[in-house]
Design a protein around this motif. Structure first.
Motif, short mmCIF file in Angstrom:
data_model
loop_
_atom_site.label_atom_id
_atom_site.label_comp_id
_atom_site.label_asym_id
_atom_site.label_seq_id
_atom_site.Cartn_x
_atom_site.Cartn_y
_atom_site.Cartn_z
N PHE A 157 -78.06 -53.34 38.63
CA PHE A 157 -78.68 -52.32 39.47
C PHE A 157 -78.84 -52.80 40.90
CE2 PHE A 157 -82.55 -50.14 41.12
CZ PHE A 157 -82.02 -48.86 41.17
N ARG A 158 -79.14 -54.07 41.07
CA ARG A 158 -79.30 -54.62 42.43
C ARG A 158 -78.04 -54.41 43.26
NH1 ARG A 158 -82.19 -59.33 39.89
NH2 ARG A 158 -84.38 -59.19 40.51
N SER A 159 -76.87 -54.40 42.62
CA SER A 159 -75.61 -54.29 43.36
C SER A 159 -75.26 -52.84 43.71
CB SER A 159 -74.47 -54.91 42.54
OG SER A 159 -74.23 -54.17 41.35
N VAL A 160 -75.88 -51.86 43.02
CA VAL A 160 -75.53 -50.45 43.29
C VAL A 160 -76.73 -49.63 43.76
CG1 VAL A 160 -73.63 -50.48 41.63
CG2 VAL A 160 -75.92 -49.76 40.87
N GLY A 161 -77.93 -50.22 43.72
CA GLY A 161 -79.13 -49.49 44.14
C GLY A 161 -78.99 -48.97 45.56
N GLU B 146 -74.32 -44.11 45.89
CA GLU B 146 -73.99 -43.00 45.00
C GLU B 146 -73.56 -43.49 43.62
OE1 GLU B 146 -71.03 -40.66 46.91
OE2 GLU B 146 -72.40 -39.82 48.42
N ASP B 147 -73.27 -44.78 43.51
CA ASP B 147 -72.87 -45.34 42.21
C ASP B 147 -74.06 -45.68 41.33
OD1 ASP B 147 -70.14 -45.21 42.87
OD2 ASP B 147 -70.24 -47.15 43.89
N ALA B 148 -75.25 -45.54 41.87
CA ALA B 148 -76.45 -45.86 41.08
C ALA B 148 -76.61 -44.83 39.96
CB ALA B 148 -77.69 -45.85 41.97
N PRO B 149 -77.14 -45.25 38.81
CA PRO B 149 -77.42 -44.29 37.73
C PRO B 149 -78.59 -43.40 38.14
CG PRO B 149 -78.40 -46.39 37.21
CD PRO B 149 -77.59 -46.61 38.46
N ALA B 150 -78.73 -42.29 37.47
CA ALA B 150 -79.88 -41.42 37.73
C ALA B 150 -81.16 -42.05 37.19
CB ALA B 150 -79.67 -40.05 37.09
N ILE B 151 -81.04 -42.73 36.04
CA ILE B 151 -82.19 -43.36 35.37
C ILE B 151 -81.81 -44.78 35.00
CG2 ILE B 151 -83.80 -43.22 33.44
CD1 ILE B 151 -82.90 -40.30 33.06
N ILE B 152 -82.74 -45.71 35.19
CA ILE B 152 -82.54 -47.07 34.70
C ILE B 152 -83.80 -47.53 33.98
CG2 ILE B 152 -83.14 -48.01 36.98
CD1 ILE B 152 -81.50 -50.52 36.19
N GLU C 166 -82.56 -58.19 31.97
CA GLU C 166 -82.15 -58.99 33.13
C GLU C 166 -80.75 -58.60 33.61
OE1 GLU C 166 -83.41 -60.18 30.36
OE2 GLU C 166 -85.18 -61.40 30.84
N GLU C 167 -79.84 -58.40 32.65
CA GLU C 167 -78.47 -58.02 33.00
C GLU C 167 -78.42 -56.64 33.65
OE1 GLU C 167 -76.08 -60.49 29.49
OE2 GLU C 167 -76.85 -58.46 29.11
N ALA C 168 -79.18 -55.70 33.10
CA ALA C 168 -79.20 -54.35 33.66
C ALA C 168 -79.77 -54.37 35.08
CB ALA C 168 -80.03 -53.42 32.77
#
Length: 466
Positions: free
Chosen positions: A104-108, A111-117, A98-100
């Motif tokens: 992710f919702r805030s950076v999806g 360019e700050d999004a991770p490559a993999i989640i 839930e925390e992850a």
């Protein structure tokens, strides 16, 4: 004359000593120094024009694994990073699922999004609808990756409209664990555990031990967690939401309050009233502790927890398939756990790094290590043929039962699992319904109320998505 000769001799000696001293100090005649300077410049030019090693492409991997799971995935990441010289995966723990997902919702989409989640299975619908991900099917099609080598009943959950959206990662299913010593003591065959709801009720009566008003051991228990109710409905062939479990089109209402769900809640209610059902709340550690201390003889757990329980229990532990209603056929189980999603706002090289890592994860060697380290299924069944797995299974044959149950599952929209953008909220409504039944609420009434509340949030979500 002698003085002149002596003076000349001293001058020659002085010149000789000075020359030797200059050579000892590294000094060369002027022309020689020029040659050395020319050589140094040439070397400098060679260094500047030499090919500089290309920097590795770095790709960030957000995960929610802690403890042993984190240690194992970090070791596998190290294996990947050391196996080639083009990519570096950077694992970053982000807390719970839930925390992850909240982070992710805030950076999806940026360019700050991770490559993999890593996202839990009930987040599948949200991830598909978010617009922030790149389906792994794109890479499968691009290079004709052989997806058939992977476990079909795991792929099914993450496949929508014939597209595999994410790569399965930590996958598990529920199983029934039971105390073989308690079975023998109660005269119940430990090699023939109960399979149907009726058989569970009957065995639980024999296994329950009372001391006056106190119950020393309950016959059967289920964690107050919606996942187990979903599984007990699905193994009867029942659905959780309409529209083919939300796979034909977006779900518009809950159907878990149908006859399959009512049978499950009726079982819990009747056993609770009979005093053979142990309510140990919604904490995994509590119910596992209850089992290992002999407070309950049978309970449902995740396949990922089998190895630790078998090793730590002070008695012989049996593992069986989850029970099903005698009024239905056994269909099997829905996959649980989480999968890996690739984001679409990163550059192509990072996506390539993510894809290469996902493929590395699916190799038999990586999956064998993951299976033994964590208890999660091997996504690639070839891992089960690895020597280290065969040795472990010989020592703990209970582990193979979990794999057999998965592989015997009948593919259908029921066992494929439901898709809903409000799945976490729906699951909580089911938990509330379970708690109400244990407090004396009529099973059908409790389920109907849970379905009604779920329909309300589904309607709100569908309206927001229009």
């Amino acid at each position: 004359m002698k003085k002149n000769l002596l003076f000349l001799l001293m001058m020659l000696i002085l010149i000789f000593v000075t020359a030797c001293s200059n050579q000892a100090n590294g000094k060369e005649p002027t022309d020689k120094s020029a040659e050395g300077q020319t050589s140094d410049n040439a070397n400098a030019e060679t260094d500047e024009t030499a090919e500089v090693p290309e920097e590795k492409v770095e790709a960030v991997f957000w995960h929610a694994m802690s403890g042993g799971g984190q240690e194992s995935i970090e070791a596998i990441v190290d294996n990947f990073n050391n196996s080639q010289d083009k990519y570096t995966i950077i694992p970053e723990f982000q807390g719970s699922y839930e925390e992850a997902l909240t982070k992710f919702r805030s950076v999806g989409g940026t360019e700050d999004a991770p490559a993999i989640i890593q996202t839990f299975e009930v987040g599948t619908k949200y991830m598909i609808d978010s617009g922030f991900i790149e389906p792994v099917q794109s890479f499968i099609d691009e290079e004709n990756y052989d997806i058939k080598q992977l476990e079909e009943n795991i792929l099914n959950y993450y496949t929508v409209d014939d597209q595999l959206y994410s790569m399965p990662f930590n996958s598990s299913t529920p199983v029934m664990l039971y105390n073989k010593d308690a079975f023998k003591e109660a005269g119940v065959d430990p090699e023939n555990p109960p399979q149907t709801f009726a058989e569970i009720k009957e065995a639980a009566e024999d296994l329950t031990v009372k001391d006056g008003e106190n119950t020393e051991r309950y016959g059967f228990s289920i964690l107050n967690y919606g996942w187990f109710i979903e599984e007990l409905i699905a193994t009867q062939g029942g659905l959780f939401v309409n529209n083919d479990n939300g796979r034909a089109e977006s779900a518009t209402e809950a159907v878990f309050n149908g006859q399959e769900g009512q049978r499950v809640f009726q079982l819990i209610d009747e056993m609770n009233q009979a005093g053979t059902y142990g309510n140990f709340g919604s904490n995994w550690d509590d119910i596992r502790a209850a089992f290992q201390t002999g407070k309950t003889a049978m309970y449902l757990d995740s396949s990922a927890g089998v190895s630790a329980t078998v090793e730590n229990a002070p008695f012989d532990v049996g593992v069986a398939y989850i029970p099903y209603s005698e009024e239905a056929e056994r269909n099997g189980v829905i996959i649980g756990g989480a999968s890996l999603w690739m984001t679409n706002s990163i550059d192509k090289e990072k996506q390539k790094a993510a894809w290469e890592f996902m493929k590395f994860l699916q190799t038999p060697e990586s999956q064998a290590k993951w299976h033994l380290d964590t208890g999660y299924f091997a996504i690639n069944p070839a891992a089960y043929e690895e020597e280290i797995v065969q040795e472990k299974w010989a020592e703990f044959p209970q582990l193979k039962v979990t794999v057999d149950q998965l592989q015997e599952t009948k593919p259908s929209v029921a066992t494929q699992g439901a898709l809903s953008s409000v799945f976490p909220e729906a699951r909580q409504q089911v938990v509330t319904a379970m708690e109400n039944v244990l407090q004396g609420t009529d099973p059908k009434e409790a389920l109907d109320k849970a379905a009604e509340e779920t329909n309300r949030v589904i309607e709100q979500a569908n309206r927001a998505n229009q």
